[in-house]
Design a protein around this motif. Structure first.
Motif, short mmCIF file in Angstrom:
data_model
loop_
_atom_site.label_atom_id
_atom_site.label_comp_id
_atom_site.label_asym_id
_atom_site.label_seq_id
_atom_site.Cartn_x
_atom_site.Cartn_y
_atom_site.Cartn_z
N TRP A 133 0.85 -1.18 0.00
CA TRP A 133 0.00 0.00 0.00
C TRP A 133 0.89 1.23 0.00
O TRP A 133 1.72 1.40 0.91
CB TRP A 133 -0.90 0.01 1.23
N LEU A 134 0.75 2.10 -1.00
CA LEU A 134 1.50 3.34 -1.09
C LEU A 134 0.57 4.51 -0.79
O LEU A 134 -0.58 4.52 -1.22
CB LEU A 134 2.11 3.53 -2.48
N ALA A 135 1.07 5.49 -0.04
CA ALA A 135 0.24 6.62 0.40
C ALA A 135 0.66 7.91 -0.29
O ALA A 135 1.76 8.42 -0.03
CB ALA A 135 0.33 6.78 1.92
N PRO A 136 -0.18 8.49 -1.15
CA PRO A 136 0.14 9.77 -1.78
C PRO A 136 0.44 10.88 -0.78
O PRO A 136 1.32 11.71 -1.03
CB PRO A 136 -1.12 10.07 -2.59
N GLU A 137 -0.25 10.91 0.36
CA GLU A 137 -0.02 11.99 1.32
C GLU A 137 1.33 11.87 2.01
O GLU A 137 1.79 12.82 2.65
CB GLU A 137 -1.14 12.02 2.37
N TYR A 138 1.99 10.73 1.88
CA TYR A 138 3.36 10.55 2.37
C TYR A 138 4.33 10.38 1.19
O TYR A 138 5.26 9.60 1.25
CB TYR A 138 3.44 9.35 3.31
#
Length: 247
Positions: free
Chosen positions: A215-220
Motif C-alpha cells: 500500500w503506497l500513500a500519496p499523502e506521504y
C-alpha cells in the motif's frame, strides 16, 4: 532540500494523470516530474498474526549531485528465531529513473551470518557479486534494478499514473528475475499513524502459492505504508508504518 510540493502550479498544467488517481491526490502530482528525490526517515513495525514481532527503519539520503543511498534495517524476534539485517543501496537518479551502483546486505541472528554484495558497472555493462569470481553471466538490461532500488522506481511510476509495472531485478545472490506488479485500486486503511488513503498494489507471481500486496500513500509522497506477505493463503507477516519524517 527540494520541497516535493514546490512545483505544483506549473506541473498541474502539463501532467496528465490517470482518472482514478486525480481525485485521490492531485495535490501531490506536483512532484511527478521533479528530477530529485526527497530524503526521509521512516519507521515500521513488523507483525505476525496481529502481534508485533519486530521493527524496521528505512532511510533515504542524498550523497551528492544525483547520487543517493537507501538504507533498510530490521530486527525480528519470534519465539526462538532472531533475525537482524541491513541493506544498503547506492544509486543515481536522473530523468526519473534509478540506476543501481552498489548493493550490500548483511544478516545475523539464528543460523549462520551472511553478507552479499552486488556491483553494477554501467560503463562496461557488467554486474559482479561477492559470491562469484567473475562478472555474472546475465544479460545487461538498461532498466536493471537491485533488491531495493526497484521500490523507488515503483513509487515514481505509480506517481506517474502507471497501473501495470515490471522491473528486471538482480537479487542479493546475483540471480536475475522480473518483479511484476498491478494496481488493484484505492483503499483507506487504519495504521498506527492514523487513517491513510492509499493505492493498493499486488505483486504478480507465476503461481498462486505466494501472495504479496503493498500500500503506497500519496499523502506521504507515495511511501510504502503497509505490506502483506503470505504463502498458500496463510499470512507470513505484515509491515505497517509508525513514523515518517522528511530530512
Amino acid at each position: 532540500m527540494t520541497n516535493p510540493f514546490q512545483f505544483k502550479a506549473q506541473r498541474t498544467q502539463n501532467k496528465k494523470i490517470s482518472a482514478w488517481l486525480v481525485g485521490l491526490s492531485a495535490f501531490f502530482s506536483c512532484s511527478l516530474l521533479a528530477n530529485t528525490l526527497t530524503p526521509y526517515h521512516a519507521e515500521y513495525q513488523i507483525l505476525r498474526k496481529g502481534s508485533v514481532q519486530g521493527s524496521a527503519t528505512r532511510d533515504l539520503s542524498k550523497i551528492d549531485g544525483n547520487t543517493y543511498q537507501l538504507e533498510y534495517q530490521s530486527d525480528i524476534k519470534w519465539m526462538i528465531f532472531n533475525d537482524k539485517r541491513t541493506e544498503i543501496s547506492m544509486f543515481t537518479f536522473d530523468n526519473n529513473r534509478t540506476q543501481p551502483i552498489h548493493y550490500d546486505m548483511t544478516r545475523s541472528g539464528t543460523g549462520p551470518d551472511k553478507e552479499y554484495t552486488v556491483s553494477f558497472d554501467h560503463t562496461k555493462k557488467t554486474i559482479t557479486s561477492n559470491k562469484k569470481k567473475y562478472p555474472l553471466d546475465i544479460t545487461w538490461q538498461t532498466e536493471q534494478q537491485d533488491a531495493q532500488t526497484y521500490q523507488i522506481q515503483l513509487r515514481r511510476d505509480i506517481k506517474a499514473g502507471k497501473t501495470k509495472l515490471s522491473y528486471p531485478i538482480v537479487d542479493k545472490k546475483g540471480n536475475q528475475r522480473n518483479y511484476d506488479f498491478e494496481v488493484e485500486g484505492e483503499e483507506t486503511i487504519t495504521l498506527p499513524i492514523g487513517n491513510v488513503k492509499t493505492i493498493r498494489i499486488k505483486r504478480l507471481y507465476d503461481n498462486d502459492k505466494r501472495q504479496a500486496t503493498v500500500w503506497l500513500a500519496p499523502e506521504y509522497d507515495y511511501m510504502l505504508v503497509k505490506m502483506y506477505k503470505g504463502k498458500k493463503g496463510i499470512e507470513q507477516f505484515q509491515v505497517q508504518m509508525t513514523k515518517y519524517d522528511i530530512k
